[in-house]
Structures are given as C-alpha cells and as structure tokens.
Design a protein around this motif. Sequence first.
Motif, PDB file in Angstrom:
ATOM      1  N   PRO A   1       0.837  -1.199   0.000  1.00 44.45           N
ATOM      2  CA  PRO A   1       0.000   0.000   0.000  1.00 44.45           C
ATOM      3  C   PRO A   1       0.874   1.252   0.000  1.00 44.45           C
ATOM      4  CG  PRO A   1       0.029  -0.984   2.190  1.00 44.45           C
ATOM      5  CD  PRO A   1       0.828  -1.884   1.287  1.00 44.45           C
ATOM      6  N   PRO A   2       0.302   2.408  -0.272  1.00 39.71           N
ATOM      7  CA  PRO A   2       1.074   3.653  -0.235  1.00 39.71           C
ATOM      8  C   PRO A   2       1.713   3.866   1.138  1.00 39.71           C
ATOM      9  CG  PRO A   2      -1.123   4.033  -1.140  1.00 39.71           C
ATOM     10  CD  PRO A   2      -1.103   2.637  -0.609  1.00 39.71           C
ATOM     11  N   GLY A   3       2.880   4.512   1.146  1.00 41.17           N
ATOM     12  CA  GLY A   3       3.525   4.903   2.391  1.00 41.17           C
ATOM     13  C   GLY A   3       4.367   3.844   3.065  1.00 41.17           C
ATOM     14  N   VAL A   4       4.436   2.627   2.516  1.00 44.85           N
ATOM     15  CA  VAL A   4       5.218   1.549   3.123  1.00 44.85           C
ATOM     16  C   VAL A   4       6.584   1.483   2.449  1.00 44.85           C
ATOM     17  CG1 VAL A   4       5.372  -0.932   3.527  1.00 44.85           C
ATOM     18  CG2 VAL A   4       3.169   0.230   3.749  1.00 44.85           C
ATOM     19  N   GLU A   5       7.625   1.688   3.242  1.00 49.54           N
ATOM     20  CA  GLU A   5       8.985   1.640   2.706  1.00 49.54           C
ATOM     21  C   GLU A   5       9.327   0.204   2.308  1.00 49.54           C
ATOM     22  OE1 GLU A   5      12.518   4.354   3.892  1.00 49.54           O
ATOM     23  OE2 GLU A   5      12.594   2.576   5.175  1.00 49.54           O
ATOM     24  N   HIS A   6       9.955   0.051   1.122  1.00 53.18           N
ATOM     25  CA  HIS A   6      10.261  -1.286   0.626  1.00 53.18           C
ATOM     26  C   HIS A   6      11.461  -1.265  -0.320  1.00 53.18           C
ATOM     27  CE1 HIS A   6       7.572   0.549  -2.334  1.00 53.18           C
ATOM     28  NE2 HIS A   6       8.150  -0.224  -3.246  1.00 53.18           N
ATOM     29  N   ALA A   7      12.016  -2.447  -0.533  1.00 54.44           N
ATOM     30  CA  ALA A   7      13.109  -2.665  -1.479  1.00 54.44           C
ATOM     31  C   ALA A   7      13.103  -4.145  -1.831  1.00 54.44           C
ATOM     32  CB  ALA A   7      14.448  -2.276  -0.862  1.00 54.44           C
ATOM     33  N   ILE A   8      13.657  -4.460  -2.988  1.00 54.50           N
ATOM     34  CA  ILE A   8      13.803  -5.861  -3.373  1.00 54.50           C
ATOM     35  C   ILE A   8      15.201  -6.044  -3.946  1.00 54.50           C
ATOM     36  CG2 ILE A   8      12.764  -5.555  -5.669  1.00 54.50           C
ATOM     37  CD1 ILE A   8      11.509  -8.407  -5.262  1.00 54.50           C
ATOM     38  N   SER A   9      15.798  -7.201  -3.652  1.00 54.44           N
ATOM     39  CA  SER A   9      17.135  -7.502  -4.159  1.00 54.44           C
ATOM     40  C   SER A   9      17.207  -8.978  -4.524  1.00 54.44           C
ATOM     41  CB  SER A   9      18.203  -7.167  -3.119  1.00 54.44           C
ATOM     42  OG  SER A   9      18.021  -7.957  -1.964  1.00 54.44           O
ATOM     43  N   ASN A  10      18.093  -9.288  -5.456  1.00 54.19           N
ATOM     44  CA  ASN A  10      18.320 -10.675  -5.821  1.00 54.19           C
ATOM     45  C   ASN A  10      19.458 -11.204  -4.965  1.00 54.19           C
ATOM     46  OD1 ASN A  10      18.917 -13.144  -6.877  1.00 54.19           O
ATOM     47  ND2 ASN A  10      18.856 -12.506  -9.008  1.00 54.19           N
ATOM     48  N   SER A  11      19.120 -12.005  -3.980  1.00 57.50           N
ATOM     49  CA  SER A  11      20.121 -12.618  -3.102  1.00 57.50           C
ATOM     50  C   SER A  11      20.361 -14.072  -3.490  1.00 57.50           C
ATOM     51  CB  SER A  11      19.651 -12.545  -1.650  1.00 57.50           C
ATOM     52  OG  SER A  11      18.403 -13.209  -1.506  1.00 57.50           O
ATOM     53  N   GLY A  12      19.746 -14.499  -4.596  1.00 58.17           N
ATOM     54  CA  GLY A  12      19.844 -15.890  -5.017  1.00 58.17           C
ATOM     55  C   GLY A  12      20.995 -16.145  -5.971  1.00 58.17           C
ATOM     56  N   LEU A  13      20.950 -17.307  -6.606  1.00 57.19           N
ATOM     57  CA  LEU A  13      22.021 -17.764  -7.489  1.00 57.19           C
ATOM     58  C   LEU A  13      21.689 -17.592  -8.967  1.00 57.19           C
ATOM     59  CD1 LEU A  13      22.883 -21.082  -5.615  1.00 57.19           C
ATOM     60  CD2 LEU A  13      24.057 -18.872  -5.451  1.00 57.19           C
ATOM     61  N   VAL A  14      20.424 -17.356  -9.279  1.00 56.73           N
ATOM     62  CA  VAL A  14      19.972 -17.194 -10.664  1.00 56.73           C
ATOM     63  C   VAL A  14      19.167 -15.904 -10.770  1.00 56.73           C
ATOM     64  CG1 VAL A  14      19.955 -19.692 -11.078  1.00 56.73           C
ATOM     65  CG2 VAL A  14      17.865 -18.545 -10.318  1.00 56.73           C
ATOM     66  N   ASP A  15      18.802 -15.527 -11.984  1.00 53.58           N
ATOM     67  CA  ASP A  15      18.023 -14.305 -12.180  1.00 53.58           C
ATOM     68  C   ASP A  15      16.691 -14.363 -11.423  1.00 53.58           C
ATOM     69  OD1 ASP A  15      19.982 -13.303 -13.860  1.00 53.58           O
ATOM     70  OD2 ASP A  15      18.925 -13.868 -15.697  1.00 53.58           O
ATOM     71  N   LEU A  16      16.321 -13.233 -10.847  1.00 49.72           N
ATOM     72  CA  LEU A  16      15.034 -13.056 -10.179  1.00 49.72           C
ATOM     73  C   LEU A  16      14.128 -12.344 -11.179  1.00 49.72           C
ATOM     74  CD1 LEU A  16      13.219 -13.008  -7.624  1.00 49.72           C
ATOM     75  CD2 LEU A  16      14.321 -10.831  -7.032  1.00 49.72           C
TER      76      LEU A  16
END
Length: 127
Positions: free
Chosen positions: A96-111
């Motif tokens: 929802p709006p206002g929620v701080e977030h990030a995403i990263s690839n911590s795996g071994l193959v493409d995310l």
Amino acid sequence: MAAERNGASIRNIAEVPWREFPNHFGGALSKPLVMPETVGSRHLDYRISLYQPMAHVARHKHLVQEQIYHVLEGEGLMEIAGESKVVRKHDVIFLPPGVEHAISNSGLVDLVFLVITSPVSDEATPA
C-alpha cells in the motif's frame, strides 16, 4: 511494433527493450510493457523485471501508489518496513502507499517478477 486500435494495443514482450530505471542497480532491469509513455495507459504501470544476482532497487516508498509484485522465477529478499523476507516463485506481494520497501536478488539465478503499479503517477491529487 504494437498493433493498436482505438487506444488498445497488442505487444510482444520481445519488442520492448530492457531499461534500468533510476535507483535500480547492478543489473536491475525492467521492460515497461504498459505505461503512459509506451501505450498511453492512464491508470496502470505494468512491467516485467529481471534482476541479476546482487541487483537491487534502493529502499523507497510511494505517496499514493499501490504496487503488486508477482515473482515468476528465482528468489531474493523483499524488505518491507525494515523487515526482510525471502521471496520466490509464486509469491505475490501487495504494497500500500507509504510503506517503505526494497527488493534484491540474493539468489544464485536471475530473479524475474511482474510489477503492477496504480496510479501511474505518485503525485498526490488535490483535495
């Protein structure tokens, strides 16, 4: 080339070039499939993203936009409001709006994941 009629369009994903949007790093690429600049959408931003291992988007939040992330392949870390959780194939994340977030690839193959955002602009509308 997009086939268009009355504002409707059909595009093949192979026709859309990969882009690295601002604040995306290390091979965090997206194909902007449906956006105001690509097809003239007024309410939706729809893209497929491919993050190479170690790629990430900077922590951020949206003022009015809602987002859905749908993981198709690979695995990574999704940080929501300071807490990290592993995300992988078939996980669907709603922000929802206002929620701080990030995403990263911590795996071994493409995310690989879909991102659906509405509205297309993060500017607050006057009351």
